[in-house]
Design a protein around this motif. Structure first.
Motif, PDB file in Angstrom:
ATOM      1  N   ARG A 112      53.279   7.375 -23.698  1.00  0.00           N
ATOM      2  CA  ARG A 112      51.351   8.145 -24.036  1.00  0.00           C
ATOM      3  C   ARG A 112      51.281   6.749 -24.970  1.00  0.00           C
ATOM      4  O   ARG A 112      51.419   6.252 -25.861  1.00  0.00           O
ATOM      5  CB  ARG A 112      51.838   8.774 -25.066  1.00  0.00           C
ATOM      6  N   ASP A 114      46.655   5.059 -25.455  1.00  0.00           N
ATOM      7  CA  ASP A 114      45.126   5.880 -25.568  1.00  0.00           C
ATOM      8  C   ASP A 114      44.488   4.590 -26.074  1.00  0.00           C
ATOM      9  O   ASP A 114      44.506   3.330 -27.114  1.00  0.00           O
ATOM     10  CB  ASP A 114      44.856   6.129 -26.859  1.00  0.00           C
ATOM     11  N   PHE A 148      48.260   6.744 -19.143  1.00  0.00           N
ATOM     12  CA  PHE A 148      47.083   6.905 -19.820  1.00  0.00           C
ATOM     13  C   PHE A 148      45.792   5.986 -19.883  1.00  0.00           C
ATOM     14  O   PHE A 148      46.082   5.213 -20.285  1.00  0.00           O
ATOM     15  CB  PHE A 148      46.432   8.356 -20.443  1.00  0.00           C
ATOM     16  N   LYS A 151      42.170   9.743 -24.767  1.00  0.00           N
ATOM     17  CA  LYS A 151      41.747  11.111 -24.875  1.00  0.00           C
ATOM     18  C   LYS A 151      39.662  11.342 -24.371  1.00  0.00           C
ATOM     19  O   LYS A 151      39.331  10.447 -24.068  1.00  0.00           O
ATOM     20  CB  LYS A 151      41.469  11.357 -26.404  1.00  0.00           C
ATOM     21  N   THR A 152      39.893  12.992 -24.672  1.00  0.00           N
ATOM     22  CA  THR A 152      38.076  13.373 -23.648  1.00  0.00           C
ATOM     23  C   THR A 152      37.623  12.560 -24.705  1.00  0.00           C
ATOM     24  O   THR A 152      37.630  12.254 -26.220  1.00  0.00           O
ATOM     25  CB  THR A 152      38.381  14.402 -23.944  1.00  0.00           C
ATOM     26  N   HIS A 189      44.780  12.746 -15.937  1.00  0.00           N
ATOM     27  CA  HIS A 189      45.055  13.787 -16.922  1.00  0.00           C
ATOM     28  C   HIS A 189      44.760  14.613 -17.350  1.00  0.00           C
ATOM     29  O   HIS A 189      44.360  15.519 -18.394  1.00  0.00           O
ATOM     30  CB  HIS A 189      46.295  13.162 -18.094  1.00  0.00           C
ATOM     31  N   ASP A 191      41.591  14.103 -18.585  1.00  0.00           N
ATOM     32  CA  ASP A 191      41.972  13.647 -20.635  1.00  0.00           C
ATOM     33  C   ASP A 191      39.294  12.997 -20.203  1.00  0.00           C
ATOM     34  O   ASP A 191      38.901  13.140 -19.551  1.00  0.00           O
ATOM     35  CB  ASP A 191      42.298  13.067 -21.381  1.00  0.00           C
ATOM     36  N   GLU A 194      38.137  12.511 -15.915  1.00  0.00           N
ATOM     37  CA  GLU A 194      38.056  13.918 -15.154  1.00  0.00           C
ATOM     38  C   GLU A 194      38.456  13.381 -13.288  1.00  0.00           C
ATOM     39  O   GLU A 194      38.642  14.811 -12.864  1.00  0.00           O
ATOM     40  CB  GLU A 194      37.354  13.890 -15.785  1.00  0.00           C
ATOM     41  N   SER A 219      45.299  17.813 -12.683  1.00  0.00           N
ATOM     42  CA  SER A 219      45.294  17.599 -13.368  1.00  0.00           C
ATOM     43  C   SER A 219      43.468  17.320 -13.217  1.00  0.00           C
ATOM     44  O   SER A 219      42.492  16.657 -13.953  1.00  0.00           O
ATOM     45  CB  SER A 219      45.685  16.039 -14.435  1.00  0.00           C
TER      46      SER A 219
END
Length: 301
Positions: A112, A114, A148, A151-152, A189, A191, A194, A219
């Protein structure tokens, strides 16, 4: 009398001197006469609830997957004790040994992270996290580490600026992964990423063979997911095949025959990890979904 050393010298003398560079690293594309070899893996997020509640151990999940006939497993890093702290080497090697004795390959692992964080110190901590787990992946025998973007995008953020931050972080991690023989597999994902265009933009900006795609079919929430999956399929080094996906934002059952056709037409060769989500016992859900995927592969040939 001819000695082994004399024989080797004589044999070597008859060989042509190779002065040209190695052939291109572009992967061969499968065709109708030589279909890509597909092996099935289980993404262990399918067992998230029993693994995180102590109902099953990682060892028990591996044994269950082996009994089902999977070729490989993809255990995410947070199923190892004390994540994000790295597990002790002896535990990593015990799991690696067990998987091998069960006939299971390790198709990948993941973390995980970001990379969209605006604070440089926080973003560096995320990069260091990924680097630490690249080292783990190398010891564990995982050929790729899923990551990843982050975040969005929130109100007031400039997409281009955030994209540059993400690309810089990916580039640093990818360079580190290359030095350890571990590919970085960027996962879409729903996030910051897109669309297929978002993924392709980052691949282009980083520009490394060591940055690949973990193609998460469930996703994409905008438009036709099959079209976006088809665009990314040639860049995929691993997948997440899920029971459902989203067509124009509406959750529907995955057309596995269509997905397998996309996989075949892209020339993909390698592991096809499946992942079940939602309520229900994975010891029931995983065998059912595995059977559906096997049938779709059989239909495609």
């Amino acid at each position: 009398m001819t000695t082994r050393r004399t024989f080797l010298k004589t044999a070597a003398a008859g060989l042509p001197l190779i002065t040209t560079p190695l052939a291109s690293t572009t992967l061969p594309i499968a065709n109708e006469t030589k279909p890509g070899h597909i092996k099935l893996s289980c993404n262990l997020y399918s067992f998230n609830e029993p693994l995180t509640t102590g109902q099953m151990t990682l060892e028990q999940v591996l044994a269950f997957c082996a009994d089902l006939g999977f070729d490989a497993v993809d255990p995410t890093a947070y199923y190892f004790p004390n994540y994000p702290t790295l597990p002790a080497d002896n535990y990593v090697y015990d799991i690696k040994r067990m998987a091998f004795r069960l006939g299971l390959d390790i198709s990948g692992t993941g973390v995980r992270n970001d990379f969209t964080l605006p604070d440089p110190a926080q973003r560096k901590a995320q990069i260091d996290l990924v680097k630490n787990w690249i080292g783990f992946a190398a010891r564990f025998g995982a050929p790729n580490l899923r990551v990843f973007s982050g975040k969005t995008l929130t109100a007031g953020q400039n997409r281009d600026a955030v994209t540059n931050r993400v690309a810089d972080a990916l580039r640093e991690c990818t360079d580190y992964g290359a030095r350890h023989g571990v590919m970085i597999a960027l996962q879409n994902h729903a996030d910051f990423i897109e669309t297929a265009d978002h993924v392709l933009q980052l691949l282009t900006m980083v520009g490394s063979e060591w940055l690949t795609v973990n193609l998460d079919i469930g996703s994409f929430r905008i438009g036709d997911p099959y079209a976006q999956i088809a665009r990314l399929a040639p860049h995929a080094a691993t997948w997440q095949i899920k029971e459902n996906l989203y067509v124009d934002g509406k959750e529907v059952e995955t057309d596995l025959n269509k997905i397998v056709r996309i996989v075949r037409e892209s020339g993909y060769r390698g592991y096809l990890p499946i992942e079940t989500l939602g309520k229900g016992d994975p010891r029931v859900k995983v065998p059912v979904f595995l059977d559906k995927v096997r049938k779709a592969l059989a239909v495609a040939g």
